[in-house]
Design a protein around this motif. Structure first.
Motif, PDB file in Angstrom:
ATOM      1  N   GLU A  92       0.863  -1.178   0.000  1.00 12.14           N
ATOM      2  CA  GLU A  92       0.000   0.000   0.000  1.00 12.14           C
ATOM      3  C   GLU A  92       0.901   1.229   0.000  1.00 12.14           C
ATOM      4  O   GLU A  92       1.530   1.537   1.015  1.00 12.14           O
ATOM      5  CB  GLU A  92      -0.898  -0.005   1.236  1.00 12.14           C
ATOM      6  CG  GLU A  92      -1.883  -1.170   1.262  1.00 12.14           C
ATOM      7  CD  GLU A  92      -2.667  -1.258   2.559  1.00 12.14           C
ATOM      8  OE1 GLU A  92      -3.559  -2.117   2.643  1.00 12.14           O
ATOM      9  OE2 GLU A  92      -2.377  -0.469   3.498  1.00 12.14           O
ATOM     10  N   ARG A  95      -2.235   6.692   0.993  1.00 14.79           N
ATOM     11  CA  ARG A  95      -3.628   6.811   1.436  1.00 14.79           C
ATOM     12  C   ARG A  95      -4.421   7.714   0.500  1.00 14.79           C
ATOM     13  O   ARG A  95      -5.647   7.701   0.504  1.00 14.79           O
ATOM     14  CB  ARG A  95      -3.687   7.406   2.852  1.00 14.79           C
ATOM     15  CG  ARG A  95      -3.111   6.530   3.943  1.00 14.79           C
ATOM     16  CD  ARG A  95      -3.307   7.188   5.299  1.00 14.79           C
ATOM     17  NE  ARG A  95      -2.577   6.511   6.342  1.00 14.79           N
ATOM     18  CZ  ARG A  95      -3.034   5.472   7.048  1.00 14.79           C
ATOM     19  NH1 ARG A  95      -4.245   5.015   6.793  1.00 14.79           N
ATOM     20  NH2 ARG A  95      -2.295   4.913   7.979  1.00 14.79           N
ATOM     21  N   CYS A  97      -6.416   9.267  -2.406  1.00 18.24           N
ATOM     22  CA  CYS A  97      -7.307   8.676  -3.408  1.00 18.24           C
ATOM     23  C   CYS A  97      -8.476   9.615  -3.653  1.00 18.24           C
ATOM     24  O   CYS A  97      -8.992  10.247  -2.724  1.00 18.24           O
ATOM     25  CB  CYS A  97      -7.827   7.315  -2.937  1.00 18.24           C
ATOM     26  SG  CYS A  97      -8.774   6.416  -4.182  1.00 18.24           S
ATOM     27  N   LYS A 100     -14.161   7.577  -2.641  1.00 21.40           N
ATOM     28  CA  LYS A 100     -14.610   7.590  -1.248  1.00 21.40           C
ATOM     29  C   LYS A 100     -15.358   6.294  -0.944  1.00 21.40           C
ATOM     30  O   LYS A 100     -16.496   6.300  -0.486  1.00 21.40           O
ATOM     31  CB  LYS A 100     -15.510   8.801  -0.995  1.00 21.40           C
ATOM     32  CG  LYS A 100     -14.848  10.136  -1.320  1.00 21.40           C
ATOM     33  CD  LYS A 100     -15.833  11.284  -1.219  1.00 21.40           C
ATOM     34  CE  LYS A 100     -15.178  12.598  -1.616  1.00 21.40           C
ATOM     35  NZ  LYS A 100     -16.142  13.741  -1.585  1.00 21.40           N
ATOM     36  N   CYS A 101     -14.705   5.171  -1.207  1.00 24.04           N
ATOM     37  CA  CYS A 101     -15.342   3.851  -1.070  1.00 24.04           C
ATOM     38  C   CYS A 101     -15.584   3.494   0.397  1.00 24.04           C
ATOM     39  O   CYS A 101     -14.687   3.642   1.240  1.00 24.04           O
ATOM     40  CB  CYS A 101     -14.472   2.782  -1.709  1.00 24.04           C
ATOM     41  SG  CYS A 101     -14.014   3.116  -3.427  1.00 24.04           S
ATOM     42  N   CYS A 104     -13.119   0.797   1.788  1.00 26.61           N
ATOM     43  CA  CYS A 104     -11.700   1.110   1.911  1.00 26.61           C
ATOM     44  C   CYS A 104     -11.216   0.809   3.332  1.00 26.61           C
ATOM     45  O   CYS A 104     -11.825   1.236   4.319  1.00 26.61           O
ATOM     46  CB  CYS A 104     -11.447   2.582   1.580  1.00 26.61           C
ATOM     47  SG  CYS A 104      -9.711   3.056   1.716  1.00 26.61           S
ATOM     48  N   LYS A 107      -8.859   4.342   4.855  1.00 28.27           N
ATOM     49  CA  LYS A 107      -9.285   5.744   4.816  1.00 28.27           C
ATOM     50  C   LYS A 107      -9.147   6.425   6.171  1.00 28.27           C
ATOM     51  O   LYS A 107      -9.016   7.650   6.251  1.00 28.27           O
ATOM     52  CB  LYS A 107     -10.719   5.844   4.312  1.00 28.27           C
ATOM     53  CG  LYS A 107     -11.753   5.077   5.121  1.00 28.27           C
ATOM     54  CD  LYS A 107     -13.107   5.157   4.454  1.00 28.27           C
ATOM     55  CE  LYS A 107     -14.152   4.343   5.194  1.00 28.27           C
ATOM     56  NZ  LYS A 107     -15.454   4.386   4.506  1.00 28.27           N
ATOM     57  N   GLU A 137      -3.640   0.644  -3.092  1.00 19.73           N
ATOM     58  CA  GLU A 137      -4.206   1.511  -2.034  1.00 19.73           C
ATOM     59  C   GLU A 137      -3.466   2.827  -1.865  1.00 19.73           C
ATOM     60  O   GLU A 137      -2.241   2.823  -1.766  1.00 19.73           O
ATOM     61  CB  GLU A 137      -4.200   0.797  -0.686  1.00 19.73           C
ATOM     62  CG  GLU A 137      -4.867  -0.543  -0.687  1.00 19.73           C
ATOM     63  CD  GLU A 137      -6.364  -0.528  -0.991  1.00 19.73           C
ATOM     64  OE1 GLU A 137      -6.995   0.545  -0.902  1.00 19.73           O
ATOM     65  OE2 GLU A 137      -6.884  -1.589  -1.334  1.00 19.73           O
ATOM     66  N   GLY A 138      -4.174   3.953  -1.718  1.00 18.44           N
ATOM     67  CA  GLY A 138      -5.498   4.177  -2.227  1.00 18.44           C
ATOM     68  C   GLY A 138      -5.419   4.281  -3.739  1.00 18.44           C
ATOM     69  O   GLY A 138      -5.836   3.370  -4.444  1.00 18.44           O
ATOM     70  N   ASP A 139      -4.778   5.354  -4.302  1.00 23.77           N
ATOM     71  CA  ASP A 139      -4.529   5.411  -5.737  1.00 23.77           C
ATOM     72  C   ASP A 139      -3.044   5.704  -5.963  1.00 23.77           C
ATOM     73  O   ASP A 139      -2.586   6.842  -5.820  1.00 23.77           O
ATOM     74  CB  ASP A 139      -5.360   6.509  -6.397  1.00 23.77           C
ATOM     75  CG  ASP A 139      -5.218   6.514  -7.920  1.00 23.77           C
ATOM     76  OD1 ASP A 139      -4.387   5.744  -8.434  1.00 23.77           O
ATOM     77  OD2 ASP A 139      -5.935   7.280  -8.589  1.00 23.77           O
ATOM     78  N   ARG A 201     -17.936   3.870  -5.487  1.00 22.05           N
ATOM     79  CA  ARG A 201     -16.780   4.770  -5.396  1.00 22.05           C
ATOM     80  C   ARG A 201     -17.079   6.033  -4.595  1.00 22.05           C
ATOM     81  O   ARG A 201     -16.167   6.715  -4.123  1.00 22.05           O
ATOM     82  CB  ARG A 201     -16.319   5.180  -6.803  1.00 22.05           C
ATOM     83  CG  ARG A 201     -15.639   4.072  -7.588  1.00 22.05           C
ATOM     84  CD  ARG A 201     -14.339   3.677  -6.969  1.00 22.05           C
ATOM     85  NE  ARG A 201     -13.591   2.719  -7.772  1.00 22.05           N
ATOM     86  CZ  ARG A 201     -12.840   1.771  -7.264  1.00 22.05           C
ATOM     87  NH1 ARG A 201     -12.748   1.646  -5.940  1.00 22.05           N
ATOM     88  NH2 ARG A 201     -12.163   0.944  -8.026  1.00 22.05           N
TER      89      ARG A 201
END
Length: 364
Positions: A92, A95, A97, A100-101, A104, A107, A137-139, A201
């Motif tokens: 990972e 954090r 991203c 807003k899942c 996740c 988060k 994770e996250g992006d 998402r």
């Protein structure tokens, strides 16, 4: 005939025309089960991609032949004698991203691994035998140094996968990922219905962004896996997702069992059987993308890989068997990856063949 391994005790050759692996030598018997499994898959199922110099049986495996695939075979020999190594390492890396899942797992919290932490972890993993590195994770696209991280992975030792929700893809980013040596880009699409995907998402327009990201990546020459997590009551959407994957031209559609938050969200045995039936039907039908289903791959085929062939490094540095099992065995900030793997293996929780997901039992 391409020679993959040549030692006094083990020789492995790959016949591209026959799409078959052959082994000889004193250690050949130890890896015969995995060779038989691979040869059967190559004979019965379509590959994700056939390229000039190699074949990608699945985007989740190194191409055949290649240095990373050779390491995979050596690792299987180690597993056969009771000395398994983390063939796959997932990390990972941020954090940050745009999504807003609700599902996740990171988060809540602050901070992320430094570049030095990640580079050191990669080096230690490669020294241990890792042949697949996945940034997640996250992006990861939001890390400014993501291309440097990809470049740091020796392509003769491991391939690099990268997860993204696809909200921040551009042509420039895709080109740089390809130039950095990214093996496979994994983009999540949860439904063919934009509203359903956007709900997951937590961002309006995220479905359109994901589709655009897939198109950009493919046009840039990247290999792409379209990925989705499925829970109870959602199995019927797989066929529609596959049609979309085929229309887009991705190399593989990857279906994962979603982590249930209630018992009602757990896939039933009948639903799992439907997934396996789809897997077999699609992969024996010429044309279109390949279908990956962890219900089959980590169920009937190899069993749960967590702590056996897979190790995960969380965004805070904690080392786990997989992202969904929360127990930490060490932290890479103050421990070596080798010691973390030793502690994980010494726990006794990851022995034998397990055809179900332990994390499913915890969350369900």
């Amino acid at each position: 005939m391409t020679q993959l391994i040549k030692t006094a005790a083990l020789s492995v050759d790959y016949d591209r025309d026959l799409r078959a692996l052959q082994a000889s030598g004193a250690l050949a018997r130890m890896i015969q089960p995995v060779l038989k499994m691979i040869n059967q898959r190559l004979a019965e199922e379509k590959p994700a991609q056939v390229r000039l110099k190699d074949i990608v049986a699945s985007t989740w495996l190194p191409p055949i032949p290649s240095g990373p695939f050779r390491r995979l075979l050596v690792n299987e020999a180690r597993t056969a004698i009771g000395r398994p190594v983390p063939q796959t390492l997932s990390i990972e890396v941020t954090r940050r991203c745009g999504a807003k899942c609700d599902h996740c797992l990171i988060k809540a919290g602050e901070g992320e691994l430094s570049r030095e932490d990640i580079l050191r972890t990669i080096d230690q993993a490669l020294d241990m035998g890792t042949c697949i590195v996945t940034f997640t994770e996250g992006d990861p696209l939001l890390r400014e140094d993501i291309n440097e991280l990809i470049k740091h992975v020796d392509p003769e030792k491991a391939v690099v996968n990268l997860f993204t929700p696809g909200l921040d893809m551009t042509v420039e980013k895709a080109v740089k990922l390809r130039e950095a040596g990214l093996y496979n880009l994994i983009i999540g699409v949860y439904s063919t219905n934009p509203e359903e995907h956007d709900l997951v998402r937590g961002v309006v327009g995220s479905h359109a962004k994901a589709i655009e990201a897939i198109q950009i990546a493919l046009q840039t020459g990247l290999m792409v896996t379209m990925s989705c997590h499925i829970k109870a009551g959602q199995v019927d959407r797989i066929s529609d997702l596959y049609d979309l994957a085929a229309k887009l031209g991705v190399q593989e559609l990857s279906i994962w069992e979603g982590m249930p938050r209630t018992p009602e969200e757990k896939l039933t045995l009948i639903e799992k059987e439907k997934i396996i039936d789809l897997y077999k039907k699609i992969n024996t039908t010429p044309g279109g993308p390949r279908l990956f289903a962890n219900t089959y791959f980590e169920g009937q085929l190899l069993g749960c890989m967590a702590g056996r062939r897979w190790m995960h490094v969380a965004v805070d540095g904690s080392v786990r068997a997989c992202p969904y099992l929360q127990e930490s065995y060490a932290n890479i900030k103050d421990s070596s990856l080798k010691d973390a793997w030793k502690a994980l293996r010494s726990s006794g929780q990851f022995e034998g063949f397990v055809c179900h997901c332990p994390a499913q039992e915890i969350f369900g």
